[in-house]
Motif scaffolding. Sequence first.
Motif, PDB file in Angstrom:
ATOM      1  N   THR A 166       0.800  -1.238  -0.025  1.00  0.00           N
ATOM      2  CA  THR A 166      -0.012   0.171   0.008  1.00  0.00           C
ATOM      3  C   THR A 166       0.989   1.270  -0.150  1.00  0.00           C
ATOM      4  O   THR A 166       1.792   1.423   0.626  1.00  0.00           O
ATOM      5  CB  THR A 166      -1.063  -0.038   1.062  1.00  0.00           C
ATOM      6  N   VAL A 167       0.713   2.321  -0.762  1.00  0.00           N
ATOM      7  CA  VAL A 167       1.348   3.483  -0.811  1.00  0.00           C
ATOM      8  C   VAL A 167       0.526   4.570  -0.540  1.00  0.00           C
ATOM      9  O   VAL A 167      -0.721   4.738  -0.990  1.00  0.00           O
ATOM     10  CB  VAL A 167       1.615   3.578  -2.331  1.00  0.00           C
ATOM     11  N   THR A 168       0.869   5.339   0.683  1.00  0.00           N
ATOM     12  CA  THR A 168       0.151   6.774   1.242  1.00  0.00           C
ATOM     13  C   THR A 168       0.741   7.849   0.979  1.00  0.00           C
ATOM     14  O   THR A 168       2.187   7.950   1.123  1.00  0.00           O
ATOM     15  CB  THR A 168      -0.049   6.255   2.778  1.00  0.00           C
ATOM     16  N   ALA A 169       0.322   8.998   0.953  1.00  0.00           N
ATOM     17  CA  ALA A 169       0.748  10.154   0.808  1.00  0.00           C
ATOM     18  C   ALA A 169       0.132  11.364   1.389  1.00  0.00           C
ATOM     19  O   ALA A 169      -1.257  10.931   1.459  1.00  0.00           O
ATOM     20  CB  ALA A 169       1.321  10.338  -0.492  1.00  0.00           C
ATOM     21  N   ASP A 170       0.613  12.341   1.798  1.00  0.00           N
ATOM     22  CA  ASP A 170      -0.212  13.538   2.203  1.00  0.00           C
ATOM     23  C   ASP A 170       0.137  14.725   1.222  1.00  0.00           C
ATOM     24  O   ASP A 170       1.100  15.031   0.939  1.00  0.00           O
ATOM     25  CB  ASP A 170       0.321  14.178   3.825  1.00  0.00           C
ATOM     26  N   LEU A 171      -1.008  15.109   0.469  1.00  0.00           N
ATOM     27  CA  LEU A 171      -1.205  16.181  -0.420  1.00  0.00           C
ATOM     28  C   LEU A 171      -1.316  17.337   0.319  1.00  0.00           C
ATOM     29  O   LEU A 171      -2.397  17.752   0.919  1.00  0.00           O
ATOM     30  CB  LEU A 171      -2.164  15.727  -1.427  1.00  0.00           C
ATOM     31  N   LEU A 172      -0.262  18.162   0.316  1.00  0.00           N
ATOM     32  CA  LEU A 172      -0.546  19.707   1.177  1.00  0.00           C
ATOM     33  C   LEU A 172      -1.390  20.508   0.482  1.00  0.00           C
ATOM     34  O   LEU A 172      -1.720  20.364  -0.722  1.00  0.00           O
ATOM     35  CB  LEU A 172       1.154  20.136   1.144  1.00  0.00           C
ATOM     36  N   ALA A 173      -1.804  21.453   1.295  1.00  0.00           N
ATOM     37  CA  ALA A 173      -2.670  22.567   0.853  1.00  0.00           C
ATOM     38  C   ALA A 173      -2.159  23.240  -0.249  1.00  0.00           C
ATOM     39  O   ALA A 173      -0.699  23.510  -0.388  1.00  0.00           O
ATOM     40  CB  ALA A 173      -3.246  23.453   1.677  1.00  0.00           C
ATOM     41  N   PHE A 174      -2.880  23.529  -1.402  1.00  0.00           N
ATOM     42  CA  PHE A 174      -2.399  24.350  -2.484  1.00  0.00           C
ATOM     43  C   PHE A 174      -1.251  23.616  -3.402  1.00  0.00           C
ATOM     44  O   PHE A 174      -0.633  24.375  -4.087  1.00  0.00           O
ATOM     45  CB  PHE A 174      -1.981  25.789  -2.024  1.00  0.00           C
ATOM     46  N   SER A 175      -1.253  22.302  -3.237  1.00  0.00           N
ATOM     47  CA  SER A 175      -0.363  21.585  -4.032  1.00  0.00           C
ATOM     48  C   SER A 175      -0.672  21.717  -5.390  1.00  0.00           C
ATOM     49  O   SER A 175      -1.955  21.492  -5.904  1.00  0.00           O
ATOM     50  CB  SER A 175      -0.017  20.132  -3.691  1.00  0.00           C
ATOM     51  N   LYS A 176       0.261  22.027  -6.081  1.00  0.00           N
ATOM     52  CA  LYS A 176      -0.021  22.361  -7.702  1.00  0.00           C
ATOM     53  C   LYS A 176       0.398  20.965  -8.576  1.00  0.00           C
ATOM     54  O   LYS A 176       1.078  20.351  -8.179  1.00  0.00           O
ATOM     55  CB  LYS A 176       0.680  23.486  -8.473  1.00  0.00           C
ATOM     56  N   VAL A 177      -0.317  21.121 -10.024  1.00  0.00           N
ATOM     57  CA  VAL A 177       0.118  19.886 -10.778  1.00  0.00           C
ATOM     58  C   VAL A 177       1.652  20.054 -11.158  1.00  0.00           C
ATOM     59  O   VAL A 177       2.041  21.009 -11.778  1.00  0.00           O
ATOM     60  CB  VAL A 177      -0.603  20.022 -11.889  1.00  0.00           C
ATOM     61  N   GLY A 178       2.373  18.829 -10.915  1.00  0.00           N
ATOM     62  CA  GLY A 178       3.695  18.706 -11.270  1.00  0.00           C
ATOM     63  C   GLY A 178       4.741  18.903  -9.965  1.00  0.00           C
ATOM     64  O   GLY A 178       5.832  18.340 -10.287  1.00  0.00           O
ATOM     65  N   GLN A 179       4.236  19.166  -9.044  1.00  0.00           N
ATOM     66  CA  GLN A 179       4.811  19.207  -8.012  1.00  0.00           C
ATOM     67  C   GLN A 179       5.031  17.672  -7.319  1.00  0.00           C
ATOM     68  O   GLN A 179       4.212  16.763  -7.687  1.00  0.00           O
ATOM     69  CB  GLN A 179       4.541  20.091  -6.829  1.00  0.00           C
ATOM     70  N   THR A 180       5.991  17.610  -6.341  1.00  0.00           N
ATOM     71  CA  THR A 180       6.312  16.200  -6.153  1.00  0.00           C
ATOM     72  C   THR A 180       6.067  16.229  -4.376  1.00  0.00           C
ATOM     73  O   THR A 180       6.266  17.376  -3.677  1.00  0.00           O
ATOM     74  CB  THR A 180       7.599  15.756  -6.234  1.00  0.00           C
ATOM     75  N   VAL A 181       5.663  15.008  -3.683  1.00  0.00           N
ATOM     76  CA  VAL A 181       5.364  14.511  -2.455  1.00  0.00           C
ATOM     77  C   VAL A 181       6.147  13.341  -1.971  1.00  0.00           C
ATOM     78  O   VAL A 181       6.448  12.536  -3.042  1.00  0.00           O
ATOM     79  CB  VAL A 181       4.086  14.676  -2.159  1.00  0.00           C
ATOM     80  N   ASP A 182       6.512  13.239  -0.750  1.00  0.00           N
ATOM     81  CA  ASP A 182       7.114  11.971  -0.260  1.00  0.00           C
ATOM     82  C   ASP A 182       5.840  11.008  -0.116  1.00  0.00           C
ATOM     83  O   ASP A 182       4.652  11.387  -0.017  1.00  0.00           O
ATOM     84  CB  ASP A 182       7.569  12.226   1.136  1.00  0.00           C
ATOM     85  N   VAL A 183       6.154   9.678  -0.545  1.00  0.00           N
ATOM     86  CA  VAL A 183       5.142   8.514  -0.246  1.00  0.00           C
ATOM     87  C   VAL A 183       5.999   7.566   0.625  1.00  0.00           C
ATOM     88  O   VAL A 183       6.914   7.348   0.876  1.00  0.00           O
ATOM     89  CB  VAL A 183       4.815   7.928  -1.426  1.00  0.00           C
ATOM     90  N   THR A 184       4.921   6.962   1.734  1.00  0.00           N
ATOM     91  CA  THR A 184       5.246   5.778   2.446  1.00  0.00           C
ATOM     92  C   THR A 184       4.762   4.498   1.791  1.00  0.00           C
ATOM     93  O   THR A 184       3.385   4.265   1.582  1.00  0.00           O
ATOM     94  CB  THR A 184       4.558   6.056   3.648  1.00  0.00           C
ATOM     95  N   VAL A 185       5.677   3.374   1.501  1.00  0.00           N
ATOM     96  CA  VAL A 185       5.296   2.115   1.124  1.00  0.00           C
ATOM     97  C   VAL A 185       5.396   1.094   2.181  1.00  0.00           C
ATOM     98  O   VAL A 185       6.212   1.001   3.034  1.00  0.00           O
ATOM     99  CB  VAL A 185       6.340   1.761  -0.011  1.00  0.00           C
ATOM    100  N   SER A 186       4.389   0.320   2.446  1.00  0.00           N
ATOM    101  CA  SER A 186       4.039  -0.730   3.530  1.00  0.00           C
ATOM    102  C   SER A 186       3.730  -1.899   2.808  1.00  0.00           C
ATOM    103  O   SER A 186       2.691  -1.743   1.925  1.00  0.00           O
ATOM    104  CB  SER A 186       3.017  -0.163   4.368  1.00  0.00           C
ATOM    105  N   SER A 187       4.436  -3.013   3.157  1.00  0.00           N
ATOM    106  CA  SER A 187       4.075  -4.401   2.485  1.00  0.00           C
ATOM    107  C   SER A 187       2.600  -4.699   3.242  1.00  0.00           C
ATOM    108  O   SER A 187       2.307  -4.539   4.099  1.00  0.00           O
ATOM    109  CB  SER A 187       5.041  -5.312   3.130  1.00  0.00           C
TER     110      SER A 187
END
Length: 370
Positions: free
Chosen positions: A93-114
């Motif tokens: 499973t892959v989870t991420a937090d999309l910050l407020a006002f995030s724009k198309v093309g920006q990147t965010v960190d993701v957490t991957v769990s078995s």
Amino acid sequence: MKRNLLMAMLAALFVVLVTPPAHAERVKDIASVAGVRGNQLIGYGLVVGLDGTGDQTSQAPFTIQSIKNMLSQFGVTIPPNANPQLKNVAAVTVTADLLAFSKVGQTVDVTVSSMANASSLRGGTLLMTPLRGVDGEVYGIAQGSLVVSGFGVQGKDGSRISVNVPSAGRVPNGATVEREVPNSFNSNPYVMLNLHTPDFTTASRMATGINALLGASTAKAVDAVSIRVTAPQDADQRIAYLSTLEAIEIQPGDAPARVIVNSRTGTVVIGSYVRVTPAAVAHGSLSVTITERNDVSQPGPFSNGTTTISPSSQIAVNQGEGRMFVFNAGVSLDEIVRAVNQVGAAPGDLVAILEALKQAGALHAQLIVI
């Protein structure tokens, strides 16, 4: 002369206005703007390239199904009766937090769990994974090499050593934003400031401080959490306006008198405003020890008797040294702790004393046991 006196008075007034009060905090540190928040994203994907630490596919059929579906999109057909045994693939499973006002093309960190029984994700690569919001729409695409902080070592005899959690990792900047989250930041004629800690005094002081700087009736305390502030409609002006609001310093209200007790660890946290009325508490220790044993009775020689076994109980009562604590009216936190520490009492003794004071109505504070 009058001009110099007027200038001196204005300078003194300016110093009074701009000098922050004691223990004041900025609005941005104790409140947040309603609607300006992050959004959680989740996705399901595959991690490949593992060193034999992937899922045991015999016990994780959904991993095989995912691999077949992925390969079919690339024109690779696996016979229906085939069951490939892959050790280098793991369903995650892959989870991420999309910050407020995030724009198309920006990147965010993701957490991957078995999800299944992969022992480690170290060295793996996350394949392209759509990340969806609560509305089911895709807001990001994740892919990249995992960074795993833990590791595990297993011997042939079954012994194993594991440090941290090797079955979870992160992909820094691993997701690209594909859709913006709509918000009503610029649509309302006002902004709502929500306190992190509900408090009527803090809400009132914040409204008063904003009105003192920006004019009367600019801010209104709605309840113990929210302060409604009139704001300009123009987006550029609203940003500058909020920047001014965040820099205003407010003296928060005093925290309520509370005593928090962690019953598992014996930790006790007492607020500085905790007071007690006159009370005396006697705290001692009584231990009762019961020892059970069997006594064997042997018959005399040539008596034709039988051996009998009779139970025997011994009860010992130990009355420990009793302690008497006397608390006068208005005694403070320091005095309570000092009185208990002087007799070498344990944290559990302090908990018992506080509970006794609360039951007697002498503790004027909220007692919270977690």
